[in-house]
Design an enzyme around this catalytic site. Structure first.
Site, PDB file in Angstrom:
ATOM      1  N   TYR A  66       0.813  -1.208   0.000  1.00 51.66           N
ATOM      2  CA  TYR A  66       0.000   0.000   0.000  1.00 51.66           C
ATOM      3  C   TYR A  66       0.851   1.264   0.000  1.00 51.66           C
ATOM      4  CZ  TYR A  66      -4.608  -2.076   0.258  1.00 51.66           C
ATOM      5  OH  TYR A  66      -5.764  -2.745  -0.055  1.00 51.66           O
ATOM      6  N   ARG A  69       1.626   2.009  -3.581  1.00 55.39           N
ATOM      7  CA  ARG A  69       0.446   2.565  -4.255  1.00 55.39           C
ATOM      8  C   ARG A  69       0.186   4.001  -3.793  1.00 55.39           C
ATOM      9  NH1 ARG A  69      -4.699  -0.813  -3.761  1.00 55.39           N
ATOM     10  NH2 ARG A  69      -5.286   0.430  -5.585  1.00 55.39           N
ATOM     11  N   ASN A 102     -13.187   4.567  -6.557  1.00 55.35           N
ATOM     12  CA  ASN A 102     -11.739   4.765  -6.547  1.00 55.35           C
ATOM     13  C   ASN A 102     -11.251   5.186  -5.167  1.00 55.35           C
ATOM     14  OD1 ASN A 102     -11.849   4.205  -9.282  1.00 55.35           O
ATOM     15  ND2 ASN A 102     -11.991   6.363  -9.853  1.00 55.35           N
ATOM     16  N   ASP A 104      -8.147   6.798  -4.775  1.00 51.91           N
ATOM     17  CA  ASP A 104      -6.969   7.631  -5.023  1.00 51.91           C
ATOM     18  C   ASP A 104      -7.109   9.070  -4.566  1.00 51.91           C
ATOM     19  OD1 ASP A 104      -8.576   8.800  -7.138  1.00 51.91           O
ATOM     20  OD2 ASP A 104      -7.953   7.129  -8.417  1.00 51.91           O
ATOM     21  N   HIS A 123     -15.111   2.933  -1.330  1.00 45.17           N
ATOM     22  CA  HIS A 123     -14.124   1.907  -0.988  1.00 45.17           C
ATOM     23  C   HIS A 123     -12.984   2.434  -0.122  1.00 45.17           C
ATOM     24  CE1 HIS A 123     -15.421  -0.711  -4.692  1.00 45.17           C
ATOM     25  NE2 HIS A 123     -16.350  -0.611  -3.753  1.00 45.17           N
ATOM     26  N   GLY A 191     -16.794   5.154 -16.378  1.00 39.20           N
ATOM     27  CA  GLY A 191     -15.538   4.432 -16.217  1.00 39.20           C
ATOM     28  C   GLY A 191     -15.600   3.230 -15.309  1.00 39.20           C
ATOM     29  N   ASN A 217     -18.331   4.943 -21.072  1.00 38.94           N
ATOM     30  CA  ASN A 217     -17.323   3.888 -20.934  1.00 38.94           C
ATOM     31  C   ASN A 217     -16.834   3.510 -22.330  1.00 38.94           C
ATOM     32  OD1 ASN A 217     -16.158   2.293 -18.641  1.00 38.94           O
ATOM     33  ND2 ASN A 217     -16.662   0.591 -19.990  1.00 38.94           N
ATOM     34  N   PRO A 218     -15.535   3.243 -22.485  1.00 36.89           N
ATOM     35  CA  PRO A 218     -15.034   2.901 -23.826  1.00 36.89           C
ATOM     36  C   PRO A 218     -15.645   1.636 -24.402  1.00 36.89           C
ATOM     37  CG  PRO A 218     -13.219   3.510 -22.378  1.00 36.89           C
ATOM     38  CD  PRO A 218     -14.438   3.377 -21.514  1.00 36.89           C
ATOM     39  N   ALA A 235     -13.678   8.737 -20.097  1.00 37.43           N
ATOM     40  CA  ALA A 235     -14.405   9.568 -19.136  1.00 37.43           C
ATOM     41  C   ALA A 235     -14.312  11.045 -19.502  1.00 37.43           C
ATOM     42  CB  ALA A 235     -13.863   9.319 -17.729  1.00 37.43           C
TER      43      ALA A 235
END
Length: 246
Positions: A66, A69, A102, A104, A123, A191, A217-218, A235
């Site tokens: 972690y 990250r 996410n 981040d 999360h 996304g 979304n792609p 996105a």
């Protein structure tokens, strides 16, 4: 619904709920959870590191992963998609709700959650840790000052402030998201592959009550057949197309 109608619906909506997944952060160079296994970590499955059992077995190993990250996330910057969602919040004010899968922290760094609307990190957040005894959450120290495992101000060991495999989402966060999507006139799903529940079920709350769901979304996802309108774009580009006439 076509693109012009989707733009009009989003512009007119007073209550907008948004769900974002890994796709929006990929544009900032953040690897998806499973793509993050490189180098020394390639021999581990994410499930071997992101679970209560893994942490009980080897907390130092989990924290080492972690911490790497954490450094990667701090080096990343919010992208145009994050910025456009923060701008949409400024336009909608208290009628705006953003739930992200996410961890981040890039939405908050772009300004989401501080312009009248609400941001919920379903999360958890890689930039935080929580006291194992009290559950109190604290920001992590800067990378060059971080000791592992980190300790809380009262000297207790802390664990990553992340929802691990086998753990439930925080009840208050999930309840807030379900209420927001149930009451939304328009929901944006951006996304995400729409396969991880319970977050993947949020759009159904909007559809069930007559709201519109716009997917960006792609690739097609499990949500695509039910979405009111679906954009096969990144996105950032999808949000630019939806908001360009405003």
């Amino acid at each position: 619904m076509d693109l012009s109608q989707a733009r009009a619906a989003l512009k007119a909506a007073r209550r907008v709920a948004v769900l974002t997944g890994a796709g929006i952060s990929a544009e900032s160079g953040i690897p998806t959870f499973r793509d993050a296994q490189t180098g020394h970590w390639a021999r581990f499955r994410p499930e071997d590191l992101a679970s209560p059992d893994a942490y009980r077995r080897d907390p130092d190993l989990v924290w080492e992963w972690y911490a790497g990250r954490y450094r990667d996330v701090l080096a990343a910057q919010p992208n145009r998609g994050h910025e456009l969602l923060a701008e949409l919040e400024r336009r909608k004010g208290p009628g705006f709700f953003l739930a992200t899968q996410n961890v981040d922290g890039l939405h908050a760094r772009a300004g989401s959650g501080s312009a009248g609307g609400e941001l919920v990190e379903l999360h958890g957040n890689l930039l935080q840790a929580r006291d194992e005894l009290t559950g109190e959450v604290f920001p992590l120290a800067a990378p060059d000052e971080l000791t592992l495992p980190p300790l809380s101000p009262n000297g207790q060991r802390m664990r990553p402030h992340i929802v691990w495999f086998g753990e439930y989402l925080p009840v208050d966060a999930l309840d807030a998201a379900q209420r927001a999507f149930a009451g939304a006139e328009v929901a944006l799903v951006i996304g995400t592959s729409s396969v991880v529940y319970p977050a993947a079920g949020l759009a159904a709350e909007t559809l069930r009550r007559g709201g519109a769901v716009i997917e960006i979304n792609p690739e097609a996802t499990d949500l695509t057949p039910d979405a009111t309108f679906s954009l096969r774009e990144s996105a950032s580009r999808g949000l630019e197309l939806l908001l360009e006439d405003d």
